[in-house]
Scaffold this active site. Structure first.
Site, mmCIF file in Angstrom:
data_model
loop_
_atom_site.group_PDB
_atom_site.id
_atom_site.type_symbol
_atom_site.label_atom_id
_atom_site.label_comp_id
_atom_site.label_asym_id
_atom_site.label_seq_id
_atom_site.Cartn_x
_atom_site.Cartn_y
_atom_site.Cartn_z
ATOM 1 N N SER A 170 -25.067 6.413 15.688
ATOM 2 C CA SER A 170 -25.339 7.797 15.313
ATOM 3 C C SER A 170 -24.105 8.615 14.970
ATOM 4 O O SER A 170 -24.216 9.705 14.436
ATOM 5 C CB SER A 170 -26.085 8.501 16.447
ATOM 6 O OG SER A 170 -25.247 8.537 17.584
ATOM 7 N N LYS B 149 -19.993 -6.219 7.350
ATOM 8 C CA LYS B 149 -18.771 -5.933 6.586
ATOM 9 C C LYS B 149 -18.294 -7.147 5.792
ATOM 10 O O LYS B 149 -17.684 -7.008 4.738
ATOM 11 C CB LYS B 149 -17.637 -5.500 7.530
ATOM 12 C CG LYS B 149 -17.815 -4.111 8.102
ATOM 13 C CD LYS B 149 -16.624 -3.718 8.968
ATOM 14 C CE LYS B 149 -16.832 -2.337 9.552
ATOM 15 N NZ LYS B 149 -15.640 -1.829 10.249
ATOM 16 N N ASP C 196 -11.805 1.914 6.348
ATOM 17 C CA ASP C 196 -11.169 1.770 7.674
ATOM 18 C C ASP C 196 -9.644 1.777 7.520
ATOM 19 O O ASP C 196 -8.937 2.405 8.313
ATOM 20 C CB ASP C 196 -11.592 0.456 8.339
ATOM 21 C CG ASP C 196 -13.055 0.459 8.766
ATOM 22 O OD1 ASP C 196 -13.572 1.535 9.109
ATOM 23 O OD2 ASP C 196 -13.673 -0.621 8.755
ATOM 24 N N GLY D 140 -3.159 -6.862 17.752
ATOM 25 C CA GLY D 140 -4.504 -7.291 17.371
ATOM 26 C C GLY D 140 -4.536 -7.773 15.936
ATOM 27 O O GLY D 140 -4.026 -7.095 15.037
ATOM 28 N N ALA D 141 -5.097 -8.941 15.727
ATOM 29 C CA ALA D 141 -5.205 -9.497 14.375
ATOM 30 C C ALA D 141 -6.642 -9.917 14.090
ATOM 31 O O ALA D 141 -6.901 -10.860 13.346
ATOM 32 C CB ALA D 141 -4.245 -10.676 14.214
ATOM 33 N N GLY E 130 -10.668 -8.243 13.043
ATOM 34 C CA GLY E 130 -11.135 -7.465 11.894
ATOM 35 C C GLY E 130 -10.473 -6.095 11.833
ATOM 36 O O GLY E 130 -10.015 -5.650 10.769
ATOM 37 N N ARG F 272 -2.745 -11.817 20.893
ATOM 38 C CA ARG F 272 -2.800 -12.729 22.042
ATOM 39 C C ARG F 272 -2.777 -14.183 21.570
ATOM 40 O O ARG F 272 -2.040 -15.011 22.081
ATOM 41 C CB ARG F 272 -4.075 -12.423 22.844
ATOM 42 C CG ARG F 272 -4.247 -13.201 24.095
ATOM 43 C CD ARG F 272 -5.503 -12.753 24.797
ATOM 44 N NE ARG F 272 -6.692 -12.864 23.937
ATOM 45 C CZ ARG F 272 -7.921 -12.584 24.330
ATOM 46 N NH1 ARG F 272 -8.136 -12.148 25.550
ATOM 47 N NH2 ARG F 272 -8.935 -12.713 23.515
ATOM 48 N N THR F 273 -3.585 -14.477 20.555
ATOM 49 C CA THR F 273 -3.547 -15.800 19.912
ATOM 50 C C THR F 273 -2.549 -15.700 18.758
ATOM 51 O O THR F 273 -2.869 -15.172 17.690
ATOM 52 C CB THR F 273 -4.950 -16.177 19.394
ATOM 53 O OG1 THR F 273 -5.890 -15.969 20.439
ATOM 54 C CG2 THR F 273 -5.001 -17.609 18.911
ATOM 55 N N SER G 48 -1.107 -17.507 16.489
ATOM 56 C CA SER G 48 -1.268 -18.059 15.141
ATOM 57 C C SER G 48 -1.995 -17.080 14.218
ATOM 58 O O SER G 48 -1.722 -17.025 13.013
ATOM 59 C CB SER G 48 -2.032 -19.389 15.214
ATOM 60 O OG SER G 48 -3.261 -19.189 15.887
ATOM 61 N N GLY H 94 -8.684 7.191 19.149
ATOM 62 C CA GLY H 94 -9.465 6.434 18.171
ATOM 63 C C GLY H 94 -10.435 7.269 17.353
ATOM 64 O O GLY H 94 -10.857 6.852 16.273
#
Ligand code: ATR
Length: 274
Positions: A17, A68, A104, A128-129, A131, A152-153, A155, A240
């Site tokens: 909403s 998306k 975005d 953060g990698a 979306g 965190r990951t 690669s 945010g």
């Protein structure tokens, strides 16, 4: 622009909403006889929804995950930035031709620019990698910022850095030394589950620096643990809600061709989040 009723809306898996609140407030402020309808639906109906959009003359639709990405092959055209990001969050219907945009990325850049001014040359660390990280990284890079990615990951950060034209930093180094950057953006979903046992904020207050800009793209809660720590460190905080607001403002501009009434939309969002 004529006075006939125009419909816009959103497609999501679950009822949402916040977009409706912001867009509806903007239509009233602009004196437009427009309506905004949030539709909740299933992925298997996405193609039919777009056929309906053309047939019914729906002017614009916002889309959330997983649409998306799923919507990409179903559109007539994809804007350049959305194609590079590989995700569309906004569909504009121009006489039956559906074009996908990504607001975005622009929303993240605008949210920083309203506090920081020009982003060109600014050293930005994006955590953060996924979306969201992708959209933020492309948005900042498009404004000429120096983008460093950590995930965190690891690669995934390296792959995204190569695509965006930025650099990658080891996760543990990044969360230990965000003060080395002009801007820190949290684009992980780590704090989404802040109220649960498993949640945590990877960045300590002592690692942040007075005067640096810290933006969290998480808006539930609005004062995330990261922003609380950034405040105590004397950093300049952007919550945010600002990215959410600016991506909606850009959508509205694409649908109406008019400048968005930002303060009206911001008030509607604040009321909704409160
Ligand atoms: P979104 O669309 O919100 O970006 P996503 O694509 O699932 O969602 O990505 C979630 C991001 O948050 C990823 O960067 C993820 O890191 P991994 O790629 O290592 O999974 C990050 N993330 C989620 N929980 C996290 C946590 N507890 N600590 C650090 N990073 C986290």
């Amino acid at each position: 622009m004529n006075n006939t009723l125009t419909l816009c809306g959103s497609l999501s898996r679950y009822p949402v909403s916040l977009g409706a609140k912001m867009h509806t407030a903007a239509y009233a402020a602009l004196g437009l006889p427009w309506l905004y309808m949030p539709f909740a639906m299933r992925s298997e109906d996405l193609g039919a929804a777009l056929v309906g959009m053309r047939a019914l003359g729906i002017r614009g639709l916002g889309v959330s995950m997983p649409f998306k990405i799923e919507v990409l092959p179903l559109l007539d055209r994809i804007d350049g930035a959305a194609a590079r990001i590989g995700a569309v969050n906004t569909i504009v219907n121009e006489a039956g031709t559906l074009t996908g945009f990504n607001t975005d990325a622009d929303g993240a850049a605008r949210a920083l620019e309203e506090t920081l001014g020009e982003l060109s040359g600014k050293r930005c660390l994006v955590l953060g990698a996924g979306g969201a990280g992708r959209a933020v990284a492309f948005g900042l890079k498009d404004r000429g910022a120096q983008v460093t990615l950590a995930n965190r990951t690891g690669s995934k950060a390296e792959a995204l850095a190569a695509e965006v034209g930025g650099s990658a930093l080891d996760w543990s180094l990044a969360v230990a030394r965000p003060g080395d950057f002009d801007v820190l953006v949290n684009a992980t979903s780590a704090e989404m589950a802040r109220d649960t046992e498993a949640s945590h904020c990877p960045v300590e207050a002592a690692a942040l620096r007075s005067g640096q800009v810290v933006m969290d793209i998480v808006y539930k809660p609005i004062h995330t643990l990261l922003l609380q720590r950034a405040t105590s460190a004397g950093a300049i905080c952007i919550h945010g809600g600002r990215m959410l607001l600016h991506q909606a403002a850009r959508q509205l501009e694409l649908y109406t061709g008019l400048p968005a009434p930002l303060s009206v939309m911001a008030r509607a969002l604040e009321d909704a989040l409160a």
